[in-house]
Design an enzyme around this catalytic site. Structure first.
Site, PDB file in Angstrom:
ATOM      1  CE  LYS A 189      -2.153  -1.138   3.824  1.00 43.66           C
ATOM      2  NZ  LYS A 189      -1.454  -2.419   4.099  1.00 43.66           N
ATOM      3  NE  ARG A 197      -4.582  -1.556   9.781  1.00 44.55           N
ATOM      4  CZ  ARG A 197      -3.530  -0.994   9.176  1.00 44.55           C
ATOM      5  NH1 ARG A 197      -3.571   0.236   8.752  1.00 44.55           N
ATOM      6  NH2 ARG A 197      -2.427  -1.692   9.000  1.00 44.55           N
ATOM      7  NE  ARG A 235       7.006  -2.465   6.393  1.00 42.24           N
ATOM      8  CZ  ARG A 235       5.678  -2.307   6.462  1.00 42.24           C
ATOM      9  NH1 ARG A 235       5.004  -1.798   5.440  1.00 42.24           N
ATOM     10  NH2 ARG A 235       5.028  -2.697   7.530  1.00 42.24           N
ATOM     11  NE  ARG A 273       6.080  -0.208  10.534  1.00 43.00           N
ATOM     12  CZ  ARG A 273       4.943  -0.231   9.829  1.00 43.00           C
ATOM     13  NH1 ARG A 273       4.896   0.344   8.638  1.00 43.00           N
ATOM     14  NH2 ARG A 273       3.868  -0.814  10.303  1.00 43.00           N
ATOM     15  NE  ARG A 322       1.844  -4.774  11.564  1.00 45.77           N
ATOM     16  CZ  ARG A 322       2.882  -4.622  10.756  1.00 45.77           C
ATOM     17  NH1 ARG A 322       4.043  -5.172  11.047  1.00 45.77           N
ATOM     18  NH2 ARG A 322       2.762  -3.936   9.660  1.00 45.77           N
TER      19      ARG A 322
HETATM   20  P1  ADP Z   1       1.109  -1.603   7.421  1.00 46.28           P
HETATM   21  O1  ADP Z   1       1.679  -0.604   6.443  1.00 46.28           O
HETATM   22  O2  ADP Z   1       2.072  -2.687   7.701  1.00 46.28           O
HETATM   23  O3  ADP Z   1      -0.238  -2.110   7.019  1.00 46.28           O
HETATM   24  P2  ADP Z   1       0.429   0.649   9.056  1.00 46.28           P
HETATM   25  O4  ADP Z   1       1.590   1.564   9.044  1.00 46.28           O
HETATM   26  O5  ADP Z   1      -0.717   0.965   8.181  1.00 46.28           O
HETATM   27  O6  ADP Z   1       0.941  -0.832   8.800  1.00 46.28           O
HETATM   28  O7  ADP Z   1      -0.128   0.507  10.536  1.00 46.28           O
HETATM   29  C1  ADP Z   1       0.732   0.281  11.626  1.00 46.28           C
HETATM   30  C2  ADP Z   1      -0.087   0.189  12.914  1.00 46.28           C
HETATM   31  O8  ADP Z   1      -0.791   1.429  13.139  1.00 46.28           O
HETATM   32  C3  ADP Z   1      -1.182  -0.867  12.907  1.00 46.28           C
HETATM   33  O9  ADP Z   1      -0.686  -2.141  13.282  1.00 46.28           O
HETATM   34  C4  ADP Z   1      -2.139  -0.291  13.966  1.00 46.28           C
HETATM   35  O10 ADP Z   1      -1.638  -0.504  15.276  1.00 46.28           O
HETATM   36  C5  ADP Z   1      -2.069   1.199  13.693  1.00 46.28           C
HETATM   37  N1  ADP Z   1      -3.083   1.631  12.719  1.00 46.28           N
HETATM   38  C6  ADP Z   1      -2.856   2.149  11.481  1.00 46.28           C
HETATM   39  N2  ADP Z   1      -4.009   2.449  10.846  1.00 46.28           N
HETATM   40  C7  ADP Z   1      -5.006   2.122  11.704  1.00 46.28           C
HETATM   41  C8  ADP Z   1      -6.437   2.173  11.650  1.00 46.28           C
HETATM   42  N3  ADP Z   1      -7.081   2.626  10.553  1.00 46.28           N
HETATM   43  N4  ADP Z   1      -7.135   1.741  12.731  1.00 46.28           N
HETATM   44  C9  ADP Z   1      -6.515   1.297  13.832  1.00 46.28           C
HETATM   45  N5  ADP Z   1      -5.181   1.206  13.939  1.00 46.28           N
HETATM   46  C10 ADP Z   1      -4.416   1.602  12.909  1.00 46.28           C
HETATM   47  P1  ADP Z   2       2.111  -1.884   3.206  1.00 44.10           P
HETATM   48  O1  ADP Z   2       2.116  -0.371   3.225  1.00 44.10           O
HETATM   49  O2  ADP Z   2       0.909  -2.453   2.515  1.00 44.10           O
HETATM   50  O3  ADP Z   2       2.318  -2.481   4.561  1.00 44.10           O
HETATM   51  P2  ADP Z   2       4.716  -1.624   1.848  1.00 44.10           P
HETATM   52  O4  ADP Z   2       4.437  -0.746   0.686  1.00 44.10           O
HETATM   53  O5  ADP Z   2       5.422  -1.022   3.004  1.00 44.10           O
HETATM   54  O6  ADP Z   2       3.355  -2.372   2.320  1.00 44.10           O
HETATM   55  O7  ADP Z   2       5.534  -2.900   1.310  1.00 44.10           O
HETATM   56  C1  ADP Z   2       5.979  -3.930   2.194  1.00 44.10           C
HETATM   57  C2  ADP Z   2       7.388  -4.392   1.784  1.00 44.10           C
HETATM   58  O8  ADP Z   2       7.302  -5.099   0.539  1.00 44.10           O
HETATM   59  C3  ADP Z   2       8.371  -3.254   1.554  1.00 44.10           C
HETATM   60  O9  ADP Z   2       9.636  -3.690   1.991  1.00 44.10           O
HETATM   61  C4  ADP Z   2       8.343  -3.027   0.037  1.00 44.10           C
HETATM   62  O10 ADP Z   2       9.584  -2.533  -0.446  1.00 44.10           O
HETATM   63  C5  ADP Z   2       8.061  -4.437  -0.489  1.00 44.10           C
HETATM   64  N1  ADP Z   2       7.198  -4.442  -1.686  1.00 44.10           N
HETATM   65  C6  ADP Z   2       6.127  -3.650  -1.940  1.00 44.10           C
HETATM   66  N2  ADP Z   2       5.550  -3.992  -3.128  1.00 44.10           N
HETATM   67  C7  ADP Z   2       6.269  -5.037  -3.623  1.00 44.10           C
HETATM   68  C8  ADP Z   2       6.176  -5.832  -4.827  1.00 44.10           C
HETATM   69  N3  ADP Z   2       5.207  -5.635  -5.726  1.00 44.10           N
HETATM   70  N4  ADP Z   2       7.095  -6.799  -4.999  1.00 44.10           N
HETATM   71  C9  ADP Z   2       8.065  -7.008  -4.068  1.00 44.10           C
HETATM   72  N5  ADP Z   2       8.208  -6.299  -2.932  1.00 44.10           N
HETATM   73  C10 ADP Z   2       7.327  -5.312  -2.702  1.00 44.10           C
END
Ligand code: ADP
Ligand code: ADP
Ligand code: ZN
Length: 216
Positions: free
Chosen positions: A13, A88, A127, A161, A172
């Site tokens: 994302k 979410r 990541r 992270r 998660r």
């Molecule tokens: P990822 O990119 O791996 O999906 P995020 O950065 O979006 O993770 O979220 C990290 C953490 O922040 C989540 O595990 C949760 O604790 C909190 N968080 C983020 N967005 C939301 C939301 N919309 N509702 C509740 N908690 C959230």
């Molecule tokens: P999210 O925000 O959904 O948690 P991220 O954009 O942070 O996901 O991506 C998670 C990890 O996967 C990062 O280390 C990123 O560089 C890698 N990644 C993202 N998209 C791809 C893809 N299409 N193929 C391989 N690795 C990817």
């Protein structure tokens, strides 16, 4: 355009959001980024949410919804926004729909990035993020040119992270399956859903997203 990016943790994302904002006039709003910034700066909000992020649990809905609407009501979001990591839960999605109705606006598309659990674990474990500018890397798929140094801002701030350590990652993903996955059906019923195969390369995923957005 008003968009939502949906998908499990590690689906890509954030990666796609940074592509989308370069090409379209939308403001990127990541609730995760907002929470992490507040934790880093030790604000009142940061103190309230830290425990949830550490454990990989969701921050309570009410707090999250209020925070998002405060942000969406700012002037720069009037032309369009891209929500990344929100909603979410079904309660958050309902609150978003109600708020949009009240303001006489609507979502244009919900982009759902689909990736299997085993791939997610590899993505999250590898990541790395820049704590200075937020750029995202991967030890295998998108390494920094110099280890630990951000390609974008050249800061020595590229780290793993805390919540990307294995134990929290599995938590998660489970939280996603129980609380967030139902949103796929929710947005399908609203006829807003666009599914994209997130196991394709970063560029291929972006091409698909563009073809969806350009043909709306
Ligand atoms: P990822 O990119 O791996 O999906 P995020 O950065 O979006 O993770 O979220 C990290 C953490 O922040 C989540 O595990 C949760 O604790 C909190 N968080 C983020 N967005 C939301 C939301 N919309 N509702 C509740 N908690 C959230
Ligand atoms: P999210 O925000 O959904 O948690 P991220 O954009 O942070 O996901 O991506 C998670 C990890 O996967 C990062 O280390 C990123 O560089 C890698 N990644 C993202 N998209 C791809 C893809 N299409 N193929 C391989 N690795 C990817
Ligand atoms: Zn950086």
């Amino acid at each position: 355009m008003r968009l939502v990016l949906l998908g499990p943790p590690g689906a890509g994302k954030g990666t796609q959001a940074s592509n989308i904002i370069k090409e379209y006039d939308v403001v990127h709003i990541s609730t995760g980024d907002i929470f992490r910034k507040n934790i880093k700066e030790q604000t009142d909000l940061g103190k309230k949410v830290k425990d949830y992020l550490d454990k990989g649990l969701l921050v309570p809905d009410e707090l999250t919804v209020d925070l998002v609407w405060d942000r969406l009501d700012q002037e720069d979001c009037k032309n369009g926004f891209l929500l990344d990591g929100f909603p979410r839960t079904l309660a958050q999605a309902d609150a978003l729909q109600k708020g949009l109705e009240k303001r006489n606006i609507n979502l244009d598309k919900v982009i759902n990035i689909e990736v299997d659990k085993n791939v997610l674990v590899k993505r999250l474990a590898g990541r790395r993020v820049c704590t200075n500018c937020g750029a995202t890397y991967h030890v295998d798929f998108k390494p920094t040119k110099v280890e630990g140094v951000c390609d974008e801002c050249k800061d020595h701030s590229v780290i793993q992270r805390d919540d990307d350590k294995e134990e929290t990652v599995l938590n998660r993903i489970e939280v996603y399956e129980n609380q967030t996955a139902p949103l796929i059906g929710y947005y399908k019923d609203l006829d807003l859903l666009y599914n994209v195969d997130g196991t394709l390369s970063v560029n291929e995923v972006f091409e698909k997203i563009k073809s969806c957005l350009n043909n709306m």
